[in-house]
Design a protein around this motif. Sequence first.
Motif, PDB file in Angstrom:
ATOM      1  N   PHE A  57       3.134 -11.873  79.290  1.00  0.00           N
ATOM      2  CA  PHE A  57       2.756 -10.763  80.159  1.00  0.00           C
ATOM      3  C   PHE A  57       1.467 -10.097  79.631  1.00  0.00           C
ATOM      4  N   PHE A  58       1.518  -8.797  79.332  1.00  0.00           N
ATOM      5  CA  PHE A  58       0.305  -8.111  78.886  1.00  0.00           C
ATOM      6  C   PHE A  58       0.313  -7.817  77.391  1.00  0.00           C
ATOM      7  N   TYR A  59       1.191  -8.447  76.656  1.00  0.00           N
ATOM      8  CA  TYR A  59       1.260  -8.196  75.214  1.00  0.00           C
ATOM      9  C   TYR A  59       0.079  -8.849  74.497  1.00  0.00           C
ATOM     10  N   ARG A  60      -0.379  -8.173  73.473  1.00  0.00           N
ATOM     11  CA  ARG A  60      -1.509  -8.684  72.687  1.00  0.00           C
ATOM     12  C   ARG A  60      -0.991  -9.609  71.598  1.00  0.00           C
ATOM     13  N   VAL A  61      -0.663 -10.820  72.011  1.00  0.00           N
ATOM     14  CA  VAL A  61      -0.104 -11.826  71.110  1.00  0.00           C
ATOM     15  C   VAL A  61      -0.671 -13.190  71.477  1.00  0.00           C
TER      16      VAL A  61
ATOM     17  N   TYR B  88      17.973  -8.279  75.075  1.00  0.00           N
ATOM     18  CA  TYR B  88      17.327  -9.577  75.054  1.00  0.00           C
ATOM     19  C   TYR B  88      18.171 -10.497  75.926  1.00  0.00           C
ATOM     20  N   ARG B  89      17.625 -11.616  76.316  1.00  0.00           N
ATOM     21  CA  ARG B  89      18.352 -12.530  77.186  1.00  0.00           C
ATOM     22  C   ARG B  89      19.619 -13.039  76.478  1.00  0.00           C
ATOM     23  N   GLY B  90      20.749 -12.916  77.160  1.00  0.00           N
ATOM     24  CA  GLY B  90      22.019 -13.361  76.596  1.00  0.00           C
ATOM     25  C   GLY B  90      22.779 -12.297  75.842  1.00  0.00           C
ATOM     26  N   GLN B  91      22.190 -11.085  75.703  1.00  0.00           N
ATOM     27  CA  GLN B  91      22.837 -10.045  74.905  1.00  0.00           C
ATOM     28  C   GLN B  91      24.186  -9.621  75.487  1.00  0.00           C
ATOM     29  N   GLU B  92      24.314  -9.645  76.791  1.00  0.00           N
ATOM     30  CA  GLU B  92      25.566  -9.205  77.411  1.00  0.00           C
ATOM     31  C   GLU B  92      26.744 -10.052  76.920  1.00  0.00           C
ATOM     32  N   THR B  93      26.541 -11.356  76.846  1.00  0.00           N
ATOM     33  CA  THR B  93      27.599 -12.235  76.351  1.00  0.00           C
ATOM     34  C   THR B  93      27.899 -11.943  74.888  1.00  0.00           C
ATOM     35  N   VAL B  94      26.846 -11.783  74.084  1.00  0.00           N
ATOM     36  CA  VAL B  94      27.039 -11.493  72.659  1.00  0.00           C
ATOM     37  C   VAL B  94      27.870 -10.230  72.480  1.00  0.00           C
ATOM     38  N   ALA B  95      27.510  -9.158  73.194  1.00  0.00           N
ATOM     39  CA  ALA B  95      28.219  -7.889  73.050  1.00  0.00           C
ATOM     40  C   ALA B  95      29.647  -7.980  73.569  1.00  0.00           C
TER      41      ALA B  95
ATOM     42  N   PRO C  31      -1.523  -7.933  67.168  1.00  0.00           N
ATOM     43  CA  PRO C  31      -0.975  -6.672  66.665  1.00  0.00           C
ATOM     44  C   PRO C  31       0.411  -6.340  67.198  1.00  0.00           C
ATOM     45  N   GLU C  32       0.823  -6.944  68.304  1.00  0.00           N
ATOM     46  CA  GLU C  32       2.130  -6.643  68.887  1.00  0.00           C
ATOM     47  C   GLU C  32       3.134  -7.776  68.685  1.00  0.00           C
ATOM     48  N   ARG C  33       2.857  -8.680  67.721  1.00  0.00           N
ATOM     49  CA  ARG C  33       3.688  -9.874  67.568  1.00  0.00           C
ATOM     50  C   ARG C  33       5.153  -9.549  67.260  1.00  0.00           C
ATOM     51  N   LEU C  34       5.407  -8.587  66.377  1.00  0.00           N
ATOM     52  CA  LEU C  34       6.785  -8.295  65.986  1.00  0.00           C
ATOM     53  C   LEU C  34       7.538  -7.571  67.092  1.00  0.00           C
ATOM     54  N   SER C  35       6.900  -6.608  67.726  1.00  0.00           N
ATOM     55  CA  SER C  35       7.574  -5.891  68.813  1.00  0.00           C
ATOM     56  C   SER C  35       7.833  -6.818  69.995  1.00  0.00           C
ATOM     57  N   TRP C  36       6.923  -7.752  70.233  1.00  0.00           N
ATOM     58  CA  TRP C  36       7.100  -8.713  71.325  1.00  0.00           C
ATOM     59  C   TRP C  36       8.250  -9.671  71.026  1.00  0.00           C
ATOM     60  N   LEU C  37       8.261 -10.262  69.837  1.00  0.00           N
ATOM     61  CA  LEU C  37       9.344 -11.168  69.471  1.00  0.00           C
ATOM     62  C   LEU C  37      10.686 -10.446  69.431  1.00  0.00           C
ATOM     63  N   HIS C  38      10.659  -9.180  69.052  1.00  0.00           N
ATOM     64  CA  HIS C  38      11.884  -8.385  69.018  1.00  0.00           C
ATOM     65  C   HIS C  38      12.556  -8.353  70.387  1.00  0.00           C
ATOM     66  N   LEU C  39      11.766  -8.359  71.462  1.00  0.00           N
ATOM     67  CA  LEU C  39      12.307  -8.319  72.815  1.00  0.00           C
ATOM     68  C   LEU C  39      12.916  -9.655  73.242  1.00  0.00           C
ATOM     69  N   LEU C  40      12.480 -10.743  72.624  1.00  0.00           N
ATOM     70  CA  LEU C  40      12.866 -12.075  73.069  1.00  0.00           C
ATOM     71  C   LEU C  40      13.960 -12.707  72.227  1.00  0.00           C
TER      72      LEU C  40
ATOM     73  N   THR D 248      17.117 -12.800  69.116  1.00  0.00           N
ATOM     74  CA  THR D 248      18.375 -12.115  68.796  1.00  0.00           C
ATOM     75  C   THR D 248      18.287 -11.269  67.536  1.00  0.00           C
ATOM     76  N   GLN D 249      17.210 -11.369  66.797  1.00  0.00           N
ATOM     77  CA  GLN D 249      17.079 -10.665  65.521  1.00  0.00           C
ATOM     78  C   GLN D 249      16.271  -9.379  65.680  1.00  0.00           C
ATOM     79  N   HIS D 250      16.549  -8.399  64.830  1.00  0.00           N
ATOM     80  CA  HIS D 250      15.783  -7.146  64.796  1.00  0.00           C
ATOM     81  C   HIS D 250      14.509  -7.393  63.991  1.00  0.00           C
ATOM     82  N   LEU D 251      13.353  -7.275  64.656  1.00  0.00           N
ATOM     83  CA  LEU D 251      12.101  -7.678  64.024  1.00  0.00           C
ATOM     84  C   LEU D 251      11.058  -6.581  63.930  1.00  0.00           C
ATOM     85  N   THR D 252      11.270  -5.432  64.565  1.00  0.00           N
ATOM     86  CA  THR D 252      10.210  -4.428  64.590  1.00  0.00           C
ATOM     87  C   THR D 252       9.897  -3.882  63.208  1.00  0.00           C
TER      88      THR D 252
END
Length: 321
Positions: free
Chosen positions: A123-127, A226-233, A55-64, A66-70
């Motif tokens: 971690f504790f995500y339901r995925v 997300y990891r690497g966002q600082e460089t992207v921005a 149930p948390e697959r999209l919100s979890w992937l959104h954190l990892l 580079t794409q907006h997935l929620t």
Amino acid sequence: MTSPLLNLPGAVAAEGRDEGVAAHYGELYGEQRALADGRGFVDLSHRGVITVTGPERLSWLHLLLTQHLTELRPGQATEALILSANGHIEHALYLVDDGETVWAHVEPGTQEALLGYLESMKFFYRVEAADRTADFAVVHLPAGSVAEVPEGLGVRETAYGRDVFLPRADLEGFAAAHGPAAGLLAYEALRVEAHRPRLGAETDHRTIPHELGWIGTAVHLQKGCYRGQETVARVHNLGKPPRRLVFLHLDGSDVLLPPHGTPLRLAADGAEGRQLGFVTTSVRHHELGPIALGLVKRNVPVDAELLAGTIAAAQETVVAP
């Protein structure tokens, strides 16, 4: 994993990263024309297949990623990257969510490392993330194809066609119903024509998304961390990428194509001049002749004539300097 479609008449096996499927079936230009006309299919069954459920697959992937997935809608295709802490590209995923499962195909041989990273971030995500490469094969139907796809399958529909996640046991039956088959050389020729980058071809260990035009298509600039966002921005807001992707028209008088890594130099400096970049992918196109993608330093003039090794190359801008 070797495709059973290598047993089709005329099949010639691909090599390198595309080992396991056909490079062509004896009609290179004919296969390209078929795909351009919306006919046939391409066997991509050597690519890795990853699924994410829960149930948390999209919100979890959104954190990892580079794409907006929620807010990704069922059936909506997208693509995304995983970056290093320094913003360098590590993985490219081609995604679709069917309402219960996120399906993704990735470069051949990268699925094990990708799954390892995903597992480390649960971690504790339901995925639940899984490697489904042994069970599912990817086949590509070109844009304009009217072929019917069996219900219940994962399908990514884009401007370039449909990627179908097909049970591997059904691959031969699909080929019999949806031929003619086209090989990887035809698929790659149309990819290069469309200026679409590929992980491992257009990338090296220091490639950032801006260099390849992946900002906007695979990287969303208005999302959370997300990891690497600082460089992207930082590069997007304050600077320019050090290199840029170019499209090359190659001199057709040479019999051989310049292989990956061939140095790019200014034609005015000759074949011994300073290297300013390199060829990433070169192909023979059914209409354009020999063409290629390449990475050059950002400050190379956009109208400069180049040499790919010893082959004259006229450039077109893909990523603006």
